[in-house]
Design an enzyme around this catalytic site. Sequence first.
Site, PDB file in Angstrom:
ATOM      1  N   CYS A  14      -3.012 -19.624 -10.623  1.00 25.21           N
ATOM      2  CA  CYS A  14      -3.513 -21.002 -10.545  1.00 25.21           C
ATOM      3  C   CYS A  14      -5.024 -21.137 -10.759  1.00 25.21           C
ATOM      4  CB  CYS A  14      -3.137 -21.599  -9.188  1.00 25.21           C
ATOM      5  SG  CYS A  14      -1.359 -21.726  -8.982  1.00 25.21           S
TER       6      CYS A  14
HETATM    7  N1  LIG Z   1       2.447 -19.318  -8.052  1.00 26.77           N
HETATM    8  C1  LIG Z   1       1.843 -20.264  -7.406  1.00 26.77           C
HETATM    9  O1  LIG Z   1       1.282 -20.044  -6.348  1.00 26.77           O
HETATM   10  C2  LIG Z   1       1.839 -21.698  -7.933  1.00 26.77           C
HETATM   11  C3  LIG Z   1       1.409 -22.708  -7.087  1.00 26.77           C
HETATM   12  C4  LIG Z   1       1.399 -24.013  -7.534  1.00 26.77           C
HETATM   13  C5  LIG Z   1       1.788 -24.290  -8.845  1.00 26.77           C
HETATM   14  N2  LIG Z   1       2.163 -23.282  -9.676  1.00 26.77           N
HETATM   15  C6  LIG Z   1       2.590 -23.645 -11.033  1.00 26.77           C
HETATM   16  O2  LIG Z   1       4.009 -23.585 -11.105  1.00 26.77           O
HETATM   17  C7  LIG Z   1       4.435 -23.159 -12.396  1.00 26.77           C
HETATM   18  C8  LIG Z   1       5.322 -21.931 -12.249  1.00 26.77           C
HETATM   19  O3  LIG Z   1       4.549 -20.888 -11.681  1.00 26.77           O
HETATM   20  P1  LIG Z   1       5.217 -19.625 -10.979  1.00 26.77           P
HETATM   21  O4  LIG Z   1       4.115 -18.939 -10.246  1.00 26.77           O
HETATM   22  O5  LIG Z   1       6.437 -20.020 -10.245  1.00 26.77           O
HETATM   23  O6  LIG Z   1       5.612 -18.780 -12.272  1.00 26.77           O
HETATM   24  P2  LIG Z   1       6.642 -17.539 -12.319  1.00 26.77           P
HETATM   25  O7  LIG Z   1       6.292 -16.787 -13.514  1.00 26.77           O
HETATM   26  O8  LIG Z   1       6.700 -16.874 -10.989  1.00 26.77           O
HETATM   27  O9  LIG Z   1       8.054 -18.254 -12.513  1.00 26.77           O
HETATM   28  C9  LIG Z   1       8.416 -18.932 -13.662  1.00 26.77           C
HETATM   29  C10 LIG Z   1       9.848 -18.574 -14.014  1.00 26.77           C
HETATM   30  O10 LIG Z   1      10.234 -19.344 -15.158  1.00 26.77           O
HETATM   31  C11 LIG Z   1      11.048 -18.528 -15.989  1.00 26.77           C
HETATM   32  N3  LIG Z   1      11.018 -19.133 -17.323  1.00 26.77           N
HETATM   33  C12 LIG Z   1      10.051 -19.059 -18.263  1.00 26.77           C
HETATM   34  N4  LIG Z   1      10.361 -19.829 -19.305  1.00 26.77           N
HETATM   35  C13 LIG Z   1      11.561 -20.392 -19.033  1.00 26.77           C
HETATM   36  C14 LIG Z   1      12.393 -21.274 -19.723  1.00 26.77           C
HETATM   37  N5  LIG Z   1      12.047 -21.791 -20.904  1.00 26.77           N
HETATM   38  N6  LIG Z   1      13.572 -21.627 -19.149  1.00 26.77           N
HETATM   39  C15 LIG Z   1      13.934 -21.137 -17.951  1.00 26.77           C
HETATM   40  N7  LIG Z   1      13.163 -20.294 -17.235  1.00 26.77           N
HETATM   41  C16 LIG Z   1      11.984 -19.942 -17.767  1.00 26.77           C
HETATM   42  C17 LIG Z   1      10.451 -17.152 -15.867  1.00 26.77           C
HETATM   43  O11 LIG Z   1      11.385 -16.138 -16.197  1.00 26.77           O
HETATM   44  C18 LIG Z   1      10.060 -17.119 -14.377  1.00 26.77           C
HETATM   45  O12 LIG Z   1      11.105 -16.602 -13.576  1.00 26.77           O
HETATM   46  C19 LIG Z   1       3.150 -22.911 -13.184  1.00 26.77           C
HETATM   47  O13 LIG Z   1       2.854 -24.058 -13.916  1.00 26.77           O
HETATM   48  C20 LIG Z   1       2.106 -22.694 -12.114  1.00 26.77           C
HETATM   49  O14 LIG Z   1       0.822 -23.047 -12.543  1.00 26.77           O
HETATM   50  C21 LIG Z   1       2.219 -21.988  -9.236  1.00 26.77           C
END
Ligand SMILES: NC(=O)c1ccc[n+]([C@@H]2O[C@H](COP(=O)([O-])OP(=O)(O)OC[C@H]3O[C@@H](n4cnc5c(N)ncnc54)[C@H](O)[C@@H]3O)[C@@H](O)[C@H]2O)c1
Length: 434
Positions: free
Chosen positions: A273
């Site tokens: 993030c």
């Molecule tokens: N990690 C954090 O602390 C956090 C906090 C707030 C917001 N976010 C936001 O949330 C979003 C997700 O982050 P995250 O940390 O969960 O990422 P992550 O990589 O842990 O999880 C994302 C998942 O999406 C899957 N994926 C990718 N493309 C896909 C598709 N087209 N169809 C289906 N699945 C798909 C991946 O395999 C993965 O399992 C990002 O935009 C991030 O900025 C993250």
Amino acid sequence: MIEKFLEQIENKTLKIGVIGLGYVGLPLAMAFLNKGYTVYGIDISDVKVEMLNDGISYVQDVSSDDVKKHIDDGKFKVSTSYKVISKLDAVSITVPTPLSKSKNPDLSYVKHAVDNTLANINQKPFLIVLESTTYPGTTREFIVEELEKRGIRAGEEVFVAFSPERVDPGNRNYSIENTPKILGGYSENCLKVASGLYSKIIEKIVPVETLEEAEMAKLLENTFRAVNIALVNELTLMCDRMGINIWNVIKAASTKPYGFMPFYPGPGIGGHCIPLDPEYLLWKGKTVGFYNRFIELASDINANMPRFVVDKAVRVLNRYGKPLKNSKILILGVTYKKDVSDLRESPAFNIINLLNQFDAIVNYSDPFHSKLYFEGEMYTSVELKPENISLFDLIILVTDHSAFNKQEIADNAKAILDTRNAFDGIKKENIFKL
Ligand SMILES: NC(=O)c1ccc[n+]([C@@H]2O[C@H](COP(=O)([O-])OP(=O)(O)OC[C@H]3O[C@@H](n4cnc5c(N)ncnc54)[C@H](O)[C@@H]3O)[C@@H](O)[C@H]2O)c1
């Protein structure tokens, strides 16, 4: 139409999909499951889908027991196929929003998720909530306009909302349920429907007037953090030159009961993030001829902290008459933050890289990772016992995991460079602070 939808939310017959089962999506799916909804999880990763179907969680804040229970109950249905969307009434999209090599937003994951959702929608009305962090305008551009291109009426046949995720991995006080959730709808009805659903799992919904306000609010939160961390990092560089202890300065300033909020210096910023989100805003600003100088400055200062750590390591070793070349260095903690296993964007890797460039002999110790594959080399976590600790010329604490026994480390180390003030309270001549 909206009444029927709200009724389905109420009687829990609404079928919900969560697309992208990572750090954000899996806890979200669990929150709906724990309230009695049936959840269809979609992820492109075969490995993750297989693990979940075997009842194994790969997200620290979600227990395998919980996953197994919902899989066994038949309430959590996980697959890689978007075909299942045809059975659903709503989806939340929680896919990654990384940066390209040139630091531009990479919305290919969002596009893939939206295109495949739209291609498979069968039930109407349908609800799409985007949760991935992104620049203002994304939901309108990637969902509303795409619906219209396909002749589907946004706000009537398909409700559209944006709700940024604020999950703080490893935080024991705040989870999805008790963290207020910002929600912006494309129309009044979109907001009503999305709030109706999310209020079933979240104590406080914070409605805003537009999709863009919701998107911008998330970027304000994370830019605020990046800029304040950069400010304190910059003051750290100045204090280092002047021989002032920044940690004591922050402690003293924090006694002001109003108008001051402490931020702490460190070896650099990490995670999915804080290093990335402000870049989304920067990029969007440029498309309207606006240049966010604070963001550029903050990125530059934060990105250069690993260099400062290595520079300071050289000075510490110098005191002991040692060059960096061939010195044995142990990195304590390689994840991006205390007590979490997430390695994404961790500054530890920049530090290891720089140390390697100067021919130091680098090892690491981290309770969350027994092995690391990095830049073509396999590293094994060093067991922290006195005879191992004393082998190193310098120990650099990068991430302050609770599992580290500070007293034992301080008692056995030749020299320590503490980038987190983790050894606060232990007064020894071999401890050097950032
Ligand atoms: N990690 C954090 O602390 C956090 C906090 C707030 C917001 N976010 C936001 O949330 C979003 C997700 O982050 P995250 O940390 O969960 O990422 P992550 O990589 O842990 O999880 C994302 C998942 O999406 C899957 N994926 C990718 N493309 C896909 C598709 N087209 N169809 C289906 N699945 C798909 C991946 O395999 C993965 O399992 C990002 O935009 C991030 O900025 C993250």
